[in-house]
Design an enzyme around this catalytic site. Structure first.
Site, PDB file in Angstrom:
ATOM      1  N   CYS A  54       0.827  -1.214   0.000  1.00 40.64           N
ATOM      2  CA  CYS A  54       0.000   0.000   0.000  1.00 40.64           C
ATOM      3  C   CYS A  54       0.861   1.264   0.000  1.00 40.64           C
ATOM      4  O   CYS A  54       0.341   2.372  -0.159  1.00 40.64           O
ATOM      5  CB  CYS A  54      -0.916   0.023   1.216  1.00 40.64           C
ATOM      6  SG  CYS A  54      -1.640  -1.565   1.611  1.00 40.64           S
ATOM      7  N   HIS A  92      -8.863   4.804  -1.215  1.00 42.04           N
ATOM      8  CA  HIS A  92      -7.531   4.207  -1.050  1.00 42.04           C
ATOM      9  C   HIS A  92      -7.249   3.184  -2.154  1.00 42.04           C
ATOM     10  O   HIS A  92      -7.212   1.980  -1.901  1.00 42.04           O
ATOM     11  CB  HIS A  92      -7.456   3.559   0.337  1.00 42.04           C
ATOM     12  CG  HIS A  92      -6.151   2.931   0.685  1.00 42.04           C
ATOM     13  ND1 HIS A  92      -4.926   3.360   0.180  1.00 42.04           N
ATOM     14  CD2 HIS A  92      -5.856   1.865   1.505  1.00 42.04           C
ATOM     15  CE1 HIS A  92      -3.956   2.598   0.674  1.00 42.04           C
ATOM     16  NE2 HIS A  92      -4.500   1.688   1.461  1.00 42.04           N
TER      17      HIS A  92
END
Length: 381
Positions: free
Chosen positions: A83, A332
């Site tokens: 991420c 996200h």
């Protein structure tokens, strides 16, 4: 080493664009940034992406985006850090310009997550943790963060209500961001009473699965004003790592990689936490925003939740955080998030964002803190 400036930014709206492929949103973002910089030429492209091979069965993104973006025979490659891929890609782009290897570099973060069903996405995201010692036993990424939050609440006698003010703040800020996935405010009761995912994390404590791409154009100080009257300079930029498994760390309520990257970035910038005017924190889960405040040095350990609950992270507070919605409301798209943060920070600094500041910091986390980037941006000295 040469000073590096951001001279163009661009992104796509975060969401579920069923009618567009990864290459399309990546090219849209790249050209939005090139148009913002007033140029059509770069000599380098760095792509941040976590898992295109799993999400859409496509690798070689450097070639793909350069090809379909019409960028020619340039240097182009992908950087992966779970991420935190986009933050790591940004660091690679900064190094490419600072070292003199490249003149003008585009950094594009992109992820297309919604072309698979939910269970598949959960399995792919679990690749960010230790596959052999964590994921193989069935723990999910949400589960790991839930355990971190439980331990934090136990150690510091903090309530869910205090921690869950983070998504309330992010949603309030996301309302004014045209690129945010969720442009509506939510109440604390909404967060607390939303469906439980992994105790104590509810749906509203967690960032959504989504698609998006964001890009920045980097060049040297000497060339910056060829492109813009409002360049934003990289004052400090660092990427550090920690153990990939949560179980191997001395503590789970603090991230050593964030502390190390922050120390490095602050030293480069010749600044201290008290000098920072705004922060883009990696609030993928409410607890991550709280711990980020502490590890970056803004408050003492165990004090981040109270700082947020007291309204100090709101626009108008001591340290406005996630001013365009953060990971929770803006969204996200994992391999793109770190560049979205840079885009939003740069816009606030150069004067076309939502607050007027001279500097700010961005923190992008890969995994549960195994890879962390910290970047400090500011106006010219």
């Amino acid at each position: 080493m040469q000073d590096v400036a951001i001279v163009g930014v661009g992104c796509t709206p975060v969401g579920e664009p069923w009618d567009k492929s990864l290459r399309e949103i990546a090219v849209d973002s790249t050209w939005n940034a090139l148009d913002d910089a007033g140029t059509d030429e770069v000599d380098g492209l760095v792509v941040g992406n976590m898992s295109s091979g799993n999400f859409i069965d496509q690798e070689s993104l450097g070639s793909l985006i350069a090809d379909y973006g019409g960028l020619g025979n340039i240097s182009a490659f992908k950087v992966e850090g779970a991420c935190g891929s986009a933050g790591a890609a940004f660091k690679a782009g900064v190094m490419a310009v600072a070292s003199g290897y490249h003149d003008v570099v585009c950094v594009t973060g992109v992820e297309k997550m919604t072309d698979v069903v939910g269970n598949s996405a959960t399995k792919i995201l679990a690749n960010a943790c230790d596959r052999e010692y964590e994921a193989i036993h069935g723990v999910t990424f949400v589960g790991l963060n839930a355990m971190i939050m439980k331990r934090y609440m136990h150690d510091y006698k903090v309530t869910r209500e205090q921690i869950s003010t983070f998504p309330v703040n992010s949603h309030k800020n996301g309302v004014k961001n045209p690129n945010a996935m969720f442009r509506r405010e939510i109440s604390l009761d909404t967060v607390l009473n939303s469906p439980m995912v992994a105790d104590p994390l509810t749906v509203m404590d967690c960032a959504p699965i989504c698609d998006g791409a964001a890009s920045v154009i980097l060049t040297t100080r000497e060339r910056a004003r060829e492109f813009t009257d409002t360049p934003v300079f990289i004052k400090g930029c660092s990427v550090k790592v920690d153990t990939i498994g949560v179980h191997d760390r001395a503590t789970v309520t603090s991230m050593a990689a964030t502390k190390a990257a922050a120390k490095d970035a602050f030293a480069q910038a010749k600044m201290e936490p008290k000098d920072i005017q705004t922060a883009e924190l990696h609030d993928a889960f409410s607890i991550m925003g709280v711990i980020g405040l502490e590890d970056l040095g803004f408050v003492a350990a165990g004090k981040g939740a109270k700082f947020a609950a007291d309204g100090e992270i709101a626009i108008g507070g001591k340290l406005p955080c996630c001013t365009m919605g953060g990971l929770k409301a803006r969204g996200h798209p994992v391999g793109a998030t770190g560049v979205y943060q840079i885009v939003e920070l740069a816009k606030n600094i150069r004067g076309d964002g939502v607050i007027d500041v001279e500097n700010g910091i961005a923190q992008n986390i890969g995994g549960t803190g195994s890879t962390v980037s910290v970047a400090i941006l500011g106006r010219d000295d």
